[in-house]
Design a protein around this motif. Structure first.
Motif: not given
Lengths: 242, 262
Positions: A85-99, A136-147
């Motif tokens: 429901q939440q993007p649940a991305l790890f704040d300390s990692l880049t988008v690349f490292e999250n994926v 933290g540098e991308i919008s909530y909608g983008m975070q959902k898509r990264v998730s």
């Protein structure tokens, strides 16, 4: 592909799922609708072992998994990717490292393969240039898509979406819904989407289930739901009309 | 009836925290965490508390010097000021001070960080992505708090000696040489062992409570706030109770195995 057989889940004195039985064939896009607190998210979480049912059986690809240990569940979690429901991305990692996170834990892949999978997953959610950004540098909608990209990178056979459009504006909601359909068809995955959004369900779903107080009160194709006389379904349909 | 319910919930909570601690130990035995992550966490915890611990240590040394000066002047025993002030800091005040400092800064920070990870479903996501949150997230923080406690204890002691020397000189005209002279005689191996044992026990209590409270947070932002408050209260109470217990047990044990506690 997935079967719930008389599944019961309790939290203290409250019974959330009441002998719920549900079959989901491979390749289907199933929407589970219902008001808040009816056990929709609990249903998804019991499927991937984040919660354990108190009674009943859960079958995935011919295996009864409800008594699996945490180690045994790792295989199930490779098969069933969950978008929270939440993007649940790890704040300390880049988008690349999250994926890449799940790829590094679930599989022993060469780095080149990881890089390729991360970039293709980000491209699939239309974010090809976001890999070096922090969450933290991308919008909530983008975070959902990264998730979503993080889950897709594992190439799961089953995609589980827990209210994927909650908190998004109507335009981003429409794009995420489109993405769910596009990716489910493109990768031939079985998708279970927990949502409040009847409009989206009617346009995307192969089948819709209406859950109320831990029980299925109606199920069928979008056309069947449009003709349903169940009061709760009619209330949801009324929202679509207005 | 109401107090029985409260007692029951307290016992339940202590039991759950102990089980959580056992799970951390099991994870440590089976799948140790990454060394890089551990060093990163030790660095973070140490740096977070370095200035406050140093400052607090300095002033504790100063306070000890003032208190001992007032009493020892009457007995003409100011020569023992450094030894007694340092012994009290090593045995009791140092470990307690470090534990309270860490509880306020690192304990609250850790439980808020983990609580936020819980309510934003990051901990569930970690499980779904094939990792064990106990191994990846909890264990490095748990071990880092324990390791950093010892570094900070060392720093706090050095600073407290500095504070003691300054105030001893200003207040009682005790020279640096005189202040330091009796430290080796009074601060014995048993004093140091006592301090180290306490420091370790307090750090384990703090690390267990803050990771447990954070890991089991429920209820959104309010839940995170509650977890932080509960961490502060539980660690303070836990540390004071453990201090009383360890003072008693450690003294008996050290007398039996090492000799005199002084």
């Amino acid at each position: 592909m997935i079967q719930f057989e008389k599944v019961v889940k309790r939290f203290g004195p409250r019974t959330i799922l009441k002998e719920l039985t549900l079959h989901v064939p491979a390749g289907e896009i199933l929407f589970i609708l219902g008001t808040s607190g009816t056990g929709k998210s609990v249903l998804l979480k019991t499927l991937v072992g984040l919660l354990r049912p108190d009674e009943g059986e859960i079958w995935i690809d011919g295996q009864e998994v409800s008594k699996f240990s945490e180690i045994e569940y790792l295989g199930i979690r490779k098969k069933c990717g969950m978008v929270f429901q939440q993007p649940a991305l790890f704040d300390s990692l880049t988008v690349f490292e999250n994926v890449a996170f799940g790829l590094r834990r679930h599989y022993r892949l060469p780095e080149a393969e990881i890089v390729s999978r991360v970039h293709s997953s980000l491209a699939a959610v239309h974010l090809p240039d976001a890999s070096e950004k922090m969450p933290g540098e991308i919008s909530y909608g983008m975070q959902k898509r990264v998730s979503l990209a993080r889950t897709l990178a594992l190439r799961p056979q089953v995609l589980l979406f827990d209210e994927p459009t909650t908190g998004l504006d109507p335009i981003t909601t429409a794009s995420v819904n489109l993405l769910i359909e596009e990716l489910s068809r493109q990768f031939s995955t079985t998708s279970i989407v927990v949502s409040h959004d009847m409009t989206c369900a009617l346009s995307i779903a192969d089948r819709i289930i209406m859950l109320d107080q831990g029980r299925i009160v109606e199920e069928g194709s979008p056309d069947h739901m449009k003709r349903s006389q169940v009061p709760l379904v009619k209330e949801f349909l009324a929202e679509v009309v207005t | 009836m109401n107090s029985l319910v409260i007692l029951n919930s307290v016992i339940d909570e202590i039991g759950s925290a102990l089980l959580f601690f056992v799970n951390i130990l099991k994870t440590l035995m089976r799948r140790p965490c990454s060394r890089d992550e551990l060093f990163q966490q030790i660095w973070k915890v140490t740096m977070q508390s370095l200035v406050t611990t140093g400052l607090a240590g300095f002033f504790v040394g100063a306070i000890m010097a003032v208190q001992f000066t007032l009493q020892m002047r009457e007995f003409g025993a100011l020569g023992y000021l450094g030894g007694l002030a340092t012994s009290a800091t090593v045995r009791e005040v140092g470990p307690l001070l470090i534990a309270f400092m860490l509880a306020g800064k690192v304990g609250a920070f850790t439980s808020a960080e983990l609580g936020t990870m819980r309510v934003t479903e990051q901990l569930d996501a970690i499980r779904c992505l094939g990792a064990d949150p106990l191994q990846e997230i909890i264990l490095p923080r748990f071990l880092a708090i324990i390791c950093a406690s010892f570094f900070l204890l060392g720093l706090g002691l050095v600073m407290s000696i500095g504070g003691g020397i300054l105030l001893g000189g200003l207040l009682a005209q005790v020279s640096v040489e005189e202040y330091l002279r009796h430290i080796p005689a009074i601060v014995t191996l048993s004093s140091i062992a006592n301090g180290l044992v306490k420091c370790f026990i307090f750090a384990v209590i703090l690390a267990t409570v803050c990771t447990y409270k954070g890991y089991t947070t429920t209820g959104g932002a309010k839940g995170v706030g509650l977890a932080v408050v509960n961490t502060a209260v539980s660690t303070m109470v836990g540390i004071v109770v453990a201090d009383w217990l360890t003072s008693f047990i450690a003294d008996v044990a050290i007398r039996a195995f090492v000799g005199s506690p002084f």
